[in-house]
Design a protein around this motif. Structure first.
Motif, PDB file in Angstrom:
ATOM      1  N   VAL A  60      -1.830  -4.616  -1.401  1.00 25.70           N
ATOM      2  CA  VAL A  60      -2.947  -4.238  -2.259  1.00 25.70           C
ATOM      3  C   VAL A  60      -3.207  -5.365  -3.250  1.00 25.70           C
ATOM      4  O   VAL A  60      -2.338  -5.711  -4.043  1.00 25.70           O
ATOM      5  N   CYS A  80      -6.982   4.819   3.317  1.00 27.41           N
ATOM      6  CA  CYS A  80      -5.566   5.028   3.021  1.00 27.41           C
ATOM      7  C   CYS A  80      -5.388   5.947   1.813  1.00 27.41           C
ATOM      8  O   CYS A  80      -4.520   6.816   1.815  1.00 27.41           O
ATOM      9  N   CYS A 120       0.857  -1.192   0.000  1.00 25.45           N
ATOM     10  CA  CYS A 120       0.000   0.000   0.000  1.00 25.45           C
ATOM     11  C   CYS A 120       0.890   1.238   0.000  1.00 25.45           C
ATOM     12  O   CYS A 120       1.917   1.286   0.680  1.00 25.45           O
ATOM     13  N   TYR A 167      -3.643   1.783  -3.238  1.00 22.23           N
ATOM     14  CA  TYR A 167      -3.882   1.756  -1.796  1.00 22.23           C
ATOM     15  C   TYR A 167      -4.784   0.582  -1.449  1.00 22.23           C
ATOM     16  O   TYR A 167      -5.577   0.129  -2.263  1.00 22.23           O
ATOM     17  N   CYS A 168      -4.704   0.131  -0.203  1.00 23.66           N
ATOM     18  CA  CYS A 168      -5.483  -1.024   0.236  1.00 23.66           C
ATOM     19  C   CYS A 168      -6.919  -0.668   0.593  1.00 23.66           C
ATOM     20  O   CYS A 168      -7.773  -1.539   0.683  1.00 23.66           O
ATOM     21  N   ARG A 180      -8.510  -2.756  -4.389  1.00 24.60           N
ATOM     22  CA  ARG A 180      -7.543  -1.797  -4.927  1.00 24.60           C
ATOM     23  C   ARG A 180      -8.210  -0.442  -5.068  1.00 24.60           C
ATOM     24  O   ARG A 180      -9.225  -0.303  -5.732  1.00 24.60           O
ATOM     25  N   CYS A 197       1.906   1.984   6.061  1.00 19.69           N
ATOM     26  CA  CYS A 197       0.916   0.918   5.966  1.00 19.69           C
ATOM     27  C   CYS A 197       1.631  -0.406   5.707  1.00 19.69           C
ATOM     28  O   CYS A 197       2.528  -0.491   4.878  1.00 19.69           O
TER      29      CYS A 197
END
Length: 86
Positions: A19, A37, A10, A32-33, A24, A15
């Motif tokens: 991902v 985030c 991520c 980013y996860c 996604r 973090c």
């Protein structure tokens, strides 16, 4: 043929999540996860992973307004109260 990309880290600072294609979220070309985030944890929203506490690594001044919040703000102000100029 099913093409999947390998899990990536991520892009949120600090973090520890990976991902995946299933979860996604993209912003500014980075993966980013979660939406929290991607938006850099507005109002201190926690990372969805119980083991990760990356929200504590993001400074308040670095937090971004999410695109969805901007879209909502624009919709609330439309139509503008000013008349159309000739």
């Amino acid at each position: 043929m099913n093409h999947t990309t390998p899990d990536l880290p991520c892009a949120c600072p600090g973090c520890t999540c990976q991902v995946s294609d299933a979860a996604r979220h993209e912003r500014d070309g980075k993966a980013y996860c979660s939406q929290a985030c991607a938006d850099l944890h507005p109002q201190g929203q926690a990372c969805p992973s119980a083991e990760c506490h990356c929200e504590s690594n993001v400074r308040v001044q670095d937090r971004a307004v999410s695109d969805s919040q901007l879209d909502e703000a624009i919709e609330e102000t439309f139509p503008a109260s000013d008349p159309i100029s000739p």
